[in-house]
Scaffold this motif. Structure first.
Motif, PDB file in Angstrom:
ATOM      1  N   PRO A 128       0.806  -1.234   0.000  1.00  0.00           N
ATOM      2  CA  PRO A 128       0.000   0.000   0.000  1.00  0.00           C
ATOM      3  C   PRO A 128       0.834   1.277   0.000  1.00  0.00           C
ATOM      4  CG  PRO A 128      -0.846  -1.571   1.605  1.00  0.00           C
ATOM      5  CD  PRO A 128       0.471  -2.108   1.141  1.00  0.00           C
ATOM      6  N   PHE A 129       2.048   1.197   0.529  1.00  0.00           N
ATOM      7  CA  PHE A 129       2.895   2.385   0.617  1.00  0.00           C
ATOM      8  C   PHE A 129       3.857   2.510  -0.561  1.00  0.00           C
ATOM      9  CE2 PHE A 129       1.982   0.702   4.863  1.00  0.00           C
ATOM     10  CZ  PHE A 129       1.310   1.787   5.428  1.00  0.00           C
ATOM     11  N   MET A 130       4.225   1.386  -1.172  1.00  0.00           N
ATOM     12  CA  MET A 130       5.313   1.395  -2.139  1.00  0.00           C
ATOM     13  C   MET A 130       4.881   1.217  -3.588  1.00  0.00           C
ATOM     14  SD  MET A 130       7.808   2.042  -0.251  1.00  0.00           S
ATOM     15  CE  MET A 130       8.904   2.034  -1.662  1.00  0.00           C
ATOM     16  N   LEU A 131       3.713   0.645  -3.842  1.00  0.00           N
ATOM     17  CA  LEU A 131       3.342   0.306  -5.211  1.00  0.00           C
ATOM     18  C   LEU A 131       3.319   1.531  -6.110  1.00  0.00           C
ATOM     19  CD1 LEU A 131       2.580  -2.003  -7.071  1.00  0.00           C
ATOM     20  CD2 LEU A 131       0.171  -1.636  -6.473  1.00  0.00           C
TER      21      LEU A 131
ATOM     22  N   LYS B  66       4.868   4.367  -5.663  1.00  0.00           N
ATOM     23  CA  LYS B  66       6.226   4.905  -5.802  1.00  0.00           C
ATOM     24  C   LYS B  66       7.037   4.084  -6.799  1.00  0.00           C
ATOM     25  CE  LYS B  66       6.362   6.772  -1.100  1.00  0.00           C
ATOM     26  NZ  LYS B  66       7.044   6.759   0.209  1.00  0.00           N
ATOM     27  N   VAL B  67       6.881   2.778  -6.740  1.00  0.00           N
ATOM     28  CA  VAL B  67       7.599   1.922  -7.683  1.00  0.00           C
ATOM     29  C   VAL B  67       7.117   2.182  -9.107  1.00  0.00           C
ATOM     30  CG1 VAL B  67       7.981  -0.468  -8.408  1.00  0.00           C
ATOM     31  CG2 VAL B  67       8.092   0.123  -5.979  1.00  0.00           C
ATOM     32  N   TRP B  68       5.827   2.385  -9.273  1.00  0.00           N
ATOM     33  CA  TRP B  68       5.288   2.668 -10.603  1.00  0.00           C
ATOM     34  C   TRP B  68       5.841   3.987 -11.153  1.00  0.00           C
ATOM     35  CZ3 TRP B  68       3.268   0.282 -14.502  1.00  0.00           C
ATOM     36  CH2 TRP B  68       2.616   1.000 -15.510  1.00  0.00           C
ATOM     37  N   ARG B  69       5.943   4.993 -10.295  1.00  0.00           N
ATOM     38  CA  ARG B  69       6.505   6.278 -10.747  1.00  0.00           C
ATOM     39  C   ARG B  69       7.969   6.136 -11.141  1.00  0.00           C
ATOM     40  NH1 ARG B  69       3.454   8.538  -6.358  1.00  0.00           N
ATOM     41  NH2 ARG B  69       5.339   8.566  -5.069  1.00  0.00           N
ATOM     42  N   GLU B  70       8.667   5.245 -10.472  1.00  0.00           N
ATOM     43  CA  GLU B  70      10.098   5.062 -10.749  1.00  0.00           C
ATOM     44  C   GLU B  70      10.342   3.813 -11.591  1.00  0.00           C
ATOM     45  OE1 GLU B  70      12.349   7.173  -9.969  1.00  0.00           O
ATOM     46  OE2 GLU B  70      11.236   8.484  -8.604  1.00  0.00           O
ATOM     47  N   ARG B  71       9.343   3.391 -12.363  1.00  0.00           N
ATOM     48  CA  ARG B  71       9.443   2.121 -13.087  1.00  0.00           C
ATOM     49  C   ARG B  71      10.585   2.111 -14.091  1.00  0.00           C
ATOM     50  NH1 ARG B  71       5.050   4.960 -14.705  1.00  0.00           N
ATOM     51  NH2 ARG B  71       4.686   5.358 -16.937  1.00  0.00           N
ATOM     52  N   GLN B  72      10.859   3.256 -14.733  1.00  0.00           N
ATOM     53  CA  GLN B  72      11.966   3.277 -15.688  1.00  0.00           C
ATOM     54  C   GLN B  72      13.297   3.037 -14.984  1.00  0.00           C
ATOM     55  OE1 GLN B  72      11.746   6.968 -17.874  1.00  0.00           O
ATOM     56  NE2 GLN B  72      10.085   6.235 -19.186  1.00  0.00           N
ATOM     57  N   LEU B  73      13.462   3.635 -13.798  1.00  0.00           N
ATOM     58  CA  LEU B  73      14.684   3.424 -13.020  1.00  0.00           C
ATOM     59  C   LEU B  73      14.792   1.974 -12.568  1.00  0.00           C
ATOM     60  CD1 LEU B  73      17.174   4.699 -11.658  1.00  0.00           C
ATOM     61  CD2 LEU B  73      15.709   5.211  -9.682  1.00  0.00           C
ATOM     62  N   VAL B  74      13.669   1.410 -12.146  1.00  0.00           N
ATOM     63  CA  VAL B  74      13.663   0.003 -11.714  1.00  0.00           C
ATOM     64  C   VAL B  74      14.009  -0.912 -12.876  1.00  0.00           C
ATOM     65  CG1 VAL B  74      12.206  -1.877 -10.861  1.00  0.00           C
ATOM     66  CG2 VAL B  74      12.041   0.395  -9.821  1.00  0.00           C
TER      67      VAL B  74
ATOM     68  N   LEU C 247      16.140   3.421  -1.188  1.00  0.00           N
ATOM     69  CA  LEU C 247      16.345   2.172  -0.473  1.00  0.00           C
ATOM     70  C   LEU C 247      15.061   1.355  -0.320  1.00  0.00           C
ATOM     71  CD1 LEU C 247      18.844   3.345   2.294  1.00  0.00           C
ATOM     72  CD2 LEU C 247      19.333   1.930   0.302  1.00  0.00           C
ATOM     73  N   MET C 248      13.959   2.011  -0.012  1.00  0.00           N
ATOM     74  CA  MET C 248      12.719   1.274   0.199  1.00  0.00           C
ATOM     75  C   MET C 248      12.187   0.686  -1.104  1.00  0.00           C
ATOM     76  SD  MET C 248      12.316   1.159   3.361  1.00  0.00           S
ATOM     77  CE  MET C 248      10.745   0.291   3.326  1.00  0.00           C
ATOM     78  N   ILE C 249      12.400   1.385  -2.209  1.00  0.00           N
ATOM     79  CA  ILE C 249      12.009   0.833  -3.507  1.00  0.00           C
ATOM     80  C   ILE C 249      12.861  -0.387  -3.829  1.00  0.00           C
ATOM     81  CG2 ILE C 249      11.992   1.264  -5.999  1.00  0.00           C
ATOM     82  CD1 ILE C 249      11.089   4.081  -5.442  1.00  0.00           C
TER      83      ILE C 249
ATOM     84  N   VAL D 280      11.297  -4.197  -4.359  1.00  0.00           N
ATOM     85  CA  VAL D 280      11.482  -4.965  -5.594  1.00  0.00           C
ATOM     86  C   VAL D 280      12.233  -6.260  -5.311  1.00  0.00           C
ATOM     87  CG1 VAL D 280      12.495  -4.942  -7.912  1.00  0.00           C
ATOM     88  CG2 VAL D 280      11.400  -2.883  -7.009  1.00  0.00           C
ATOM     89  N   GLN D 281      13.207  -6.219  -4.419  1.00  0.00           N
ATOM     90  CA  GLN D 281      13.908  -7.446  -4.048  1.00  0.00           C
ATOM     91  C   GLN D 281      12.954  -8.457  -3.413  1.00  0.00           C
ATOM     92  OE1 GLN D 281      17.778  -6.926  -1.983  1.00  0.00           O
ATOM     93  NE2 GLN D 281      17.671  -4.789  -2.621  1.00  0.00           N
ATOM     94  N   ILE D 282      12.020  -7.980  -2.611  1.00  0.00           N
ATOM     95  CA  ILE D 282      11.033  -8.860  -1.998  1.00  0.00           C
ATOM     96  C   ILE D 282      10.161  -9.511  -3.073  1.00  0.00           C
ATOM     97  CG2 ILE D 282       8.933  -8.887  -0.581  1.00  0.00           C
ATOM     98  CD1 ILE D 282      10.286  -6.821   1.222  1.00  0.00           C
ATOM     99  N   VAL D 283       9.784  -8.732  -4.095  1.00  0.00           N
ATOM    100  CA  VAL D 283       8.993  -9.277  -5.200  1.00  0.00           C
ATOM    101  C   VAL D 283       9.753 -10.405  -5.883  1.00  0.00           C
ATOM    102  CG1 VAL D 283       7.990  -8.789  -7.465  1.00  0.00           C
ATOM    103  CG2 VAL D 283       7.700  -7.151  -5.589  1.00  0.00           C
ATOM    104  N   PHE D 284      11.028 -10.190  -6.156  1.00  0.00           N
ATOM    105  CA  PHE D 284      11.831 -11.242  -6.780  1.00  0.00           C
ATOM    106  C   PHE D 284      11.959 -12.458  -5.860  1.00  0.00           C
ATOM    107  CE2 PHE D 284      13.545  -7.942  -9.716  1.00  0.00           C
ATOM    108  CZ  PHE D 284      13.329  -8.631 -10.901  1.00  0.00           C
ATOM    109  N   ALA D 285      12.095 -12.216  -4.550  1.00  0.00           N
ATOM    110  CA  ALA D 285      12.204 -13.327  -3.605  1.00  0.00           C
ATOM    111  C   ALA D 285      10.957 -14.209  -3.653  1.00  0.00           C
ATOM    112  CB  ALA D 285      12.425 -12.787  -2.193  1.00  0.00           C
TER     113      ALA D 285
END
Length: 304
Positions: A55-58, A60-68, A187-189, A193-198
């Motif tokens: 709920p807190f990160m999704l 933010k990750v979407w906004r930074e998707r190109q960086l990810v 760092l939180m992003i 993302v590492q948790i998603v891969f895990a």
């Protein structure tokens, strides 16, 4: 000035809190080994962390998707080494060794990092780092042999201890990868993302081995693992690095064997024996020697 000193002393409590949480998790890992499989608790742990963060990160990750997307391969490797190989082997090792031994072996992360850095970053350790590492490793072998070297020769050591050594070795790679790549990602992003891969890495094992049900015997341990060592401890550790610096923060890791042994003694009635004391002192002396000299070298580099 008094306010500044007060703030500094308060900040010193942050890495101590993180170490206490991680030490408690080692004991929890040993306790729950009889109630849930390694694959199950590892998967549930990261699933809980994912559900709490989403709920807190999704957004933010979407906004930074190109960086990810630019660094997804590195994040995939970090998730594999730091969250699957290290944690998975740790949960498996808990079936074959004590929490006290796991805590002692876990303190080897700084020493193993020195040699992984030598392999990957071509950083040649000086003679003091080498002597400290050899001294620590000798102490580790003494603990694994339960004070009698013949035990190590005859039995090859406890399987759990060997697996924990391998787990710590993988985590040393995790730290060196972070240093080598120095990803310019919040760092939180990066953690999310590492948790998603895990979770993705766990799926084949879950499909093959299945999942144990969460019940009254393991629910507390699963929830603890998913929140405290997975989210709170890394957060306060990162805060400590920012407030008091990486070198002073890393020294607190040396308290983990002691904290783990105390918790395991009070909770699991694990004995702290003479070979733990003797081997632990040798390990701690070697680690302090190795870290002290490495920290000095890094300081010279920063001042150059």
């Amino acid at each position: 000035m008094a306010q500044q000193n007060k703030t500094v002393w308060w900040a010193l409590g942050l890495p101590l809190l993180a170490v206490l949480i991680w030490s408690m998790n080692i004991t929890v890992t040993r306790y729950v080994a009889d109630y849930i499989s390694p694959v199950s608790i590892s998967f549930y742990r990261w699933l809980i962390a994912f559900l709490v963060l989403t709920p807190f990160m999704l957004a933010k990750v979407w906004r930074e998707r190109q960086l990810v997307m630019q660094h997804w391969k590195q994040l995939a490797v970090l998730g594999a080494f730091g969250m699957v190989l290290y944690q998975g082997l740790g949960y498996t090792a808990a079936h074959y060794t004590t929490a006290t031994n796991m805590g002692i072996i876990n303190a080897f992360i700084p020493v193993f990092t020195i040699f992984v850095s030598m392999l990957m970053l071509k950083e040649i350790p000086n003679r003091f780092a080498v002597v400290g590492s050899i001294l620590s490793f000798a102490g580790l072998l003494y603990v694994m042999a339960q004070g009698n070297p013949l035990n190590l020769i005859q039995s090859g050591g406890h399987l759990g201890d060997v697996m924990m050594v391998l787990a710590v070795f993988f985590y040393a790679f995790y730290g060196v990868f972070l240093k080598k790549w120095q990803l310019q990602i919040p760092l939180m992003i990066s953690l999310y993302v590492q948790i998603v891969f895990a979770l993705l890495y766990h799926l084949p094992f879950v499909l093959w081995l299945g999942l144990d049900a969460i019940d009254q015997h393991n629910v507390g341990s699963v929830v603890y693992a998913g929140i405290f060592p997975s989210l709170i401890a890394p957060l306060v550790w990162m805060m400590a690095v920012q407030m008091i610096g990486p070198n002073r923060t890393s020294i607190f890791m040396n308290l983990m064997p002691v904290c783990t042994a105390i918790i395991a003694n009070l909770w699991l009635a694990e004995a702290w024996t003479i070979y733990h004391s003797m081997g632990g002192v040798v390990i701690l002396l070697g680690i302090l020697l190795a870290q002290k000299k490495v920290a000095t070298v890094e300081t010279v580099k920063l001042n150059a």
